[in-house]
Design a protein around this motif. Sequence first.
Motif, short mmCIF file in Angstrom:
data_model
loop_
_atom_site.label_atom_id
_atom_site.label_comp_id
_atom_site.label_asym_id
_atom_site.label_seq_id
_atom_site.Cartn_x
_atom_site.Cartn_y
_atom_site.Cartn_z
N LEU A 1 0.80 -1.22 0.00
CA LEU A 1 0.00 0.00 0.00
C LEU A 1 0.84 1.28 0.00
N PRO A 2 1.84 1.43 0.90
CA PRO A 2 2.65 2.65 0.85
C PRO A 2 3.43 2.79 -0.46
N PHE A 3 3.97 1.69 -0.96
CA PHE A 3 4.73 1.74 -2.21
C PHE A 3 3.84 2.18 -3.37
N ALA A 4 2.63 1.62 -3.43
CA ALA A 4 1.71 1.97 -4.51
C ALA A 4 1.33 3.45 -4.45
N ARG A 5 1.12 3.97 -3.26
CA ARG A 5 0.73 5.38 -3.10
C ARG A 5 1.85 6.30 -3.57
N VAL A 6 3.08 6.03 -3.14
CA VAL A 6 4.21 6.88 -3.51
C VAL A 6 4.42 6.86 -5.02
N ILE A 7 4.38 5.68 -5.62
CA ILE A 7 4.62 5.57 -7.06
C ILE A 7 3.50 6.20 -7.86
N MET A 8 2.27 6.05 -7.40
CA MET A 8 1.14 6.69 -8.10
C MET A 8 1.27 8.21 -8.07
N ASP A 9 1.67 8.76 -6.94
CA ASP A 9 1.86 10.21 -6.85
C ASP A 9 2.94 10.67 -7.83
N ALA B 1 4.13 11.13 1.36
CA ALA B 1 2.87 11.49 2.01
C ALA B 1 1.99 10.25 2.13
N LEU B 2 1.85 9.75 3.36
CA LEU B 2 1.06 8.54 3.58
C LEU B 2 0.00 8.77 4.64
N THR B 3 -1.16 8.13 4.46
CA THR B 3 -2.23 8.21 5.44
C THR B 3 -2.18 6.99 6.36
N GLU B 4 -2.99 7.02 7.40
CA GLU B 4 -3.05 5.87 8.32
C GLU B 4 -3.54 4.63 7.60
N GLU B 5 -4.47 4.81 6.66
CA GLU B 5 -5.01 3.68 5.91
C GLU B 5 -3.92 2.97 5.12
N GLU B 6 -2.97 3.73 4.60
CA GLU B 6 -1.93 3.14 3.76
C GLU B 6 -0.81 2.48 4.57
N THR B 7 -0.76 2.78 5.86
CA THR B 7 0.27 2.17 6.72
C THR B 7 -0.36 1.22 7.74
N VAL B 8 -1.57 0.77 7.44
CA VAL B 8 -2.30 -0.07 8.39
C VAL B 8 -1.68 -1.46 8.53
N VAL B 9 -1.05 -1.95 7.48
CA VAL B 9 -0.44 -3.28 7.52
C VAL B 9 0.95 -3.17 8.16
N LYS B 10 1.19 -3.95 9.19
CA LYS B 10 2.48 -3.97 9.86
C LYS B 10 3.11 -5.36 9.72
N VAL B 11 4.39 -5.38 9.44
CA VAL B 11 5.12 -6.65 9.38
C VAL B 11 5.61 -7.00 10.78
N ILE B 12 5.09 -8.07 11.34
CA ILE B 12 5.42 -8.47 12.71
C ILE B 12 6.74 -9.23 12.75
N GLU B 13 6.92 -10.13 11.79
CA GLU B 13 8.12 -10.95 11.78
C GLU B 13 8.48 -11.31 10.34
#
Length: 340
Positions: free
Chosen positions: A79-87, A196-208
């Motif tokens: 999600l963050p990668f797609a947002r940055v590249i789309m911008d 520029a990222l929103t909370e929705e775009e950083t909602v996925v967290k890598v735990i391990e």
Amino acid sequence: MSEQIGNVWVFIEQEGGKIADVSLELVSKGTELAAKLGVDVEAVLLGSNVESCCATLFQYGCKTVYLADDPRLEPFTVLPFARVIMDLIREYKPNILLFGATMKGRELAPRIASEKLAGLTADCTDLRIDDFDDKVNKKFYKNKLMQIRPAFGGNIIATIVNTWDDPQMVTVREGVMKMAEPNPAATGKIVRVNVALTEEETVVKVIERIRQEKTVNLKGAQIIVAGGYGVGSKENFQLIRELAQVLGGEVGASRAAVDAGWIDHDHQVGQTGVTVRPKLYIACGISGSVQHCAGMSESKKIIAINTDPAAPIFSVAHYGIVGDLNQVIPMMIKAYKAKA
């Protein structure tokens, strides 16, 4: 006045600051495409503390690197990668965008294509610039990207042209494009990107993260001894390993041997495996399907061993041995040891 053509972009895949080989292969191919169009090849680099990668990208031909350096971009999540590249696409309007057909590329490219309403061709084996005369819609397109890939199980080679909105997007498998020699003196420009990222775009967290290094490097091997379904069994594959060990090479395999469970997928050569160009490729008990030959036909010397004199593998082999590999391989090992 005709609209100015955008530049050729390459998405740079990196892990821990080390650029993936497929990205450098695509920069090399992108340089060739850009020269044909009279534009520049540029890189899109995302991650955290990855500015050190820029010098390498300049050496391989990039004129500009769009650098998005932010802790939220490490590790990779789509999600963050797609947002940055789309911008970036909206702001700079590239003509062509190249991705490696890796796990990251295959997840990221379709999401961007869908949002941009652009075409996307997956798993290309060749790319070139040419004109396209659309006789059905009676339109002529100049300098379009010819996106070449196998279709119908590898039985035909399809050339696909994207007449949708730019960028023309493709994914390309690792190893099919040749990596150019770097120019240590080359330099370029870094464009720092405001992430520029929103909370929705950083909602996925890598735990391990659990990473396992590959145990075989087929791409870098100068000698490969590959076994196919004709080897007969997992136990018989020991012969392939012995010959590879004696010659100082790596062990490869066809998809049929991998599907049979005789060897793991890291060893697979072909359309759905690795593309290789060793100095010597010995194909043992491999019939020579189009899919397999697509991954090894550019080897400098090919020796084929097969009991079937009509096997397709002999059409690409420089030397052919019609015989039982269980008899031929021990003779080869004995002959080599006698000379060593």
